[in-house]
Design an enzyme around this catalytic site. Structure first.
Site, short mmCIF file in Angstrom:
data_model
loop_
_atom_site.label_atom_id
_atom_site.label_comp_id
_atom_site.label_asym_id
_atom_site.label_seq_id
_atom_site.Cartn_x
_atom_site.Cartn_y
_atom_site.Cartn_z
N TYR A 101 6.54 -9.79 7.07
CA TYR A 101 6.41 -8.35 7.30
C TYR A 101 6.91 -8.01 8.69
O TYR A 101 6.83 -8.82 9.61
CB TYR A 101 4.94 -7.91 7.21
CG TYR A 101 4.42 -7.72 5.81
CD1 TYR A 101 4.55 -6.50 5.15
CD2 TYR A 101 3.77 -8.76 5.15
CE1 TYR A 101 4.05 -6.32 3.87
CE2 TYR A 101 3.27 -8.59 3.86
CZ TYR A 101 3.41 -7.37 3.23
OH TYR A 101 2.92 -7.19 1.95
N ASP A 149 0.82 -1.21 0.00
CA ASP A 149 0.00 0.00 0.00
C ASP A 149 0.85 1.26 0.00
O ASP A 149 2.08 1.20 0.17
CB ASP A 149 -0.89 0.01 1.25
CG ASP A 149 -2.02 -1.00 1.15
OD1 ASP A 149 -2.36 -1.39 0.02
OD2 ASP A 149 -2.54 -1.39 2.21
#
Lengths: 250, 250
Positions: free
Chosen positions: B109, B51
Site C-alpha cells: 500500500y 474500504d
C-alpha cells in the site's frame, strides 16, 4: 510597490486564465480573493493567458499594493480564501517596473498522454489508445529547432505582430505511465503547443513523415497542421525571469 | 477454467471493493460488465477488500469461465463497458485451484500526503498543513519490523482469528510534492494502514515519542493509536503471488 504572485491552478473548472464576460476565469477568482483580503479593488496581470481547461503548475502575476505587506501572512490568507484548485506558492518583491508578461524570458509547457485506459489520469491526461513511435516523434520534434516562424501552429484570429518563437527545449519522454511532451520557448502563439502535439501525434501514428512535418511548418498555414489536442492535458510548468527582476525592496 | 483479472481503479466514487447492499462497489460494476460481455451471470473474488474511497493501482480477482476465452479481446471489451475509473490491465491464465485471496503472499500500500495546498492532489492526497519530522517518522516506522501482533491498528469489529502480520517493507519518502508512505506485508488487518499512518503522523508532529509508539503497539488496544487518516489518499499498489500460480494452461 509591485509584487509577483507565484501560483498554481487546476484549470478544469475555469475558462482559462484571463478575465472574460460570462465565464469564470482564474484571474477573476484571484482578484476577488485579493480584494477581500486587502479590502480594496485589486487587479493583477498574468505572465500569459492559458486557454479553457489548461492547468498551471507555475504561473506568475504582478500586483501593485500601496502599503508594505507581510508576504507570508498574505500567502496564508489568500490560500484560505481561494478554492482548492488554486494555490499561492509565494509572493516575491520585485523591482518597480517589473512586468509579469513582458519580462518573462521563457515559458515551459508539458503535455500528458496515456496510451492505455488509466483511472488516475482520466481528467489529467489525453488518451491515445494506439501504438506511438516515440523515437520518430522525438526526431520530428527536434526539427522545431530549425525554424523560427510557427504561423502554421497558431490560431488564425490572433492579434500578434509576428509568428517568431525561439524553441529552447523539446522532448518526449515516458514518465511511469505518462508519455510527457516538454517544450520550452521564449514565447508561444495561441494554441501553439496543442497544435504541435496534435501534429507530432500524426507522426507517431505513422500518418505523417518527418519531411511532411517540415513542409507543414514551411507552409505557414494552420490548415495543414494536425488537430489541436484537448486542453485538459496541457500544463504550464514554468515561467522564467532574469534574476535581476527579483533584486529589489523587501 | 480459472483466470486472474488484473485491474486498477480510482475508488473515489465507490463504497469499496466488496459487494454490499445499498451502495455501489467496484466488484459489482466489474461483475456486471463481465456478465454483459460473457452473456451469463459471473461472480468474481478479489485479493482483498478495500474500504470506501480507497484506490487500487494493482488489484487481482479470480473468475471461472467454462469455455476457452480470447483474453486480449475480453480485456478490450471489458474496458469499453467499464467506466473511466476502472481499467482492466490483463487477464492471466492460472492453475485450476489458484485463489486470488488465499494465494496472495504480499500486499503493498501507499499513502499520499501533501504538506502544502496542492490544486492537483486535492482529491488524491491527504493535506497535513504542518511541518513533519520525516526522519523521526521513518525511525518509528522501522519499529514495526519488531512486532507481529498489530491488534492496536485493527478495527475492533472484525472476524479475523489472529492479528499477526509480517511487515516486509516500510518507508516514508518525498516524491516531488508528495510525501509517500509505502508498506508491504503478507496481510493487513481492516483499517490497519490508515491507523498506522495516523499514529506515525503524531510522531512526525512531535506529539508522540518513539517509546510511546512502541507502547501503543504493545497495548494491543485500538483506542491508544492515532486517528485513522482519510481513505481517499490510500492506494493498494501491488498484490504478489508465487510464480507457479501463473504456470498453467493458455
Amino acid at each position: 510597490m509591485r509584487y509577483f504572485i507565484e501560483l498554481s491552478y487546476n484549470g478544469e473548472k475555469y475558462h482559462g486564465w484571463q478575465n472574460q464576460p460570462n465565464a469564470i476565469s482564474v484571474q477573476e477568482v484571484i482578484e476577488k480573493a485579493l480584494s477581500t483580503v486587502l479590502r480594496k479593488d485589486v487587479s493583477i496581470l498574468g505572465a500569459g493567458r492559458t486557454d479553457a481547461g489548461v492547468h498551471a503548475k507555475q504561473m506568475f502575476a504582478h500586483v501593485d499594493v500601496e502599503e508594505e505587506i507581510n508576504r507570508t501572512e498574505l500567502v496564508f490568507k489568500l490560500n484560505s480564501f481561494l478554492p482548492q484548485d488554486i494555490a499561492i506558492q509565494d509572493i516575491h518583491a520585485v523591482k518597480e517596473d517589473a512586468h509579469a508578461r513582458f519580462d518573462a524570458i521563457g515559458r515551459t509547457y508539458e503535455y500528458w498522454i496515456v496510451t492505455e485506459k488509466n483511472p488516475f489520469h482520466n481528467q489529467s491526461a489525453h488518451l491515445v489508445y494506439k501504438d506511438l513511435d516515440v523515437d520518430l516523434m522525438n526526431e520530428a520534434a527536434k526539427e522545431l529547432f530549425n525554424y523560427e516562424d510557427f504561423k502554421c501552429f497558431s490560431k488564425t484570429h490572433t492579434d500578434v505582430k509576428t509568428y517568431f518563437c525561439t524553441i529552447e527545449t523539446v522532448c518526449w519522454e515516458q514518465r511511469n505511465e505518462l508519455l510527457v511532451f516538454t517544450i520550452r520557448a521564449d514565447r508561444f502563439l495561441r494554441n501553439m503547443v496543442r497544435a504541435i502535439v496534435g501534429t507530432l501525434l500524426e507522426v507517431g501514428l505513422g500518418k505523417l513523415s518527418i519531411a511532411g512535418f517540415k513542409q507543414i511548418i514551411e507552409s505557414r498555414n494552420r490548415n495543414n497542421a494536425g488537430t489541436s489536442v484537448p486542453g485538459k492535458a496541457l500544463y504550464l510548468t514554468a515561467v522564467t525571469y532574469p534574476a535581476e527582476t527579483f533584486k529589489t525592496h523587501g
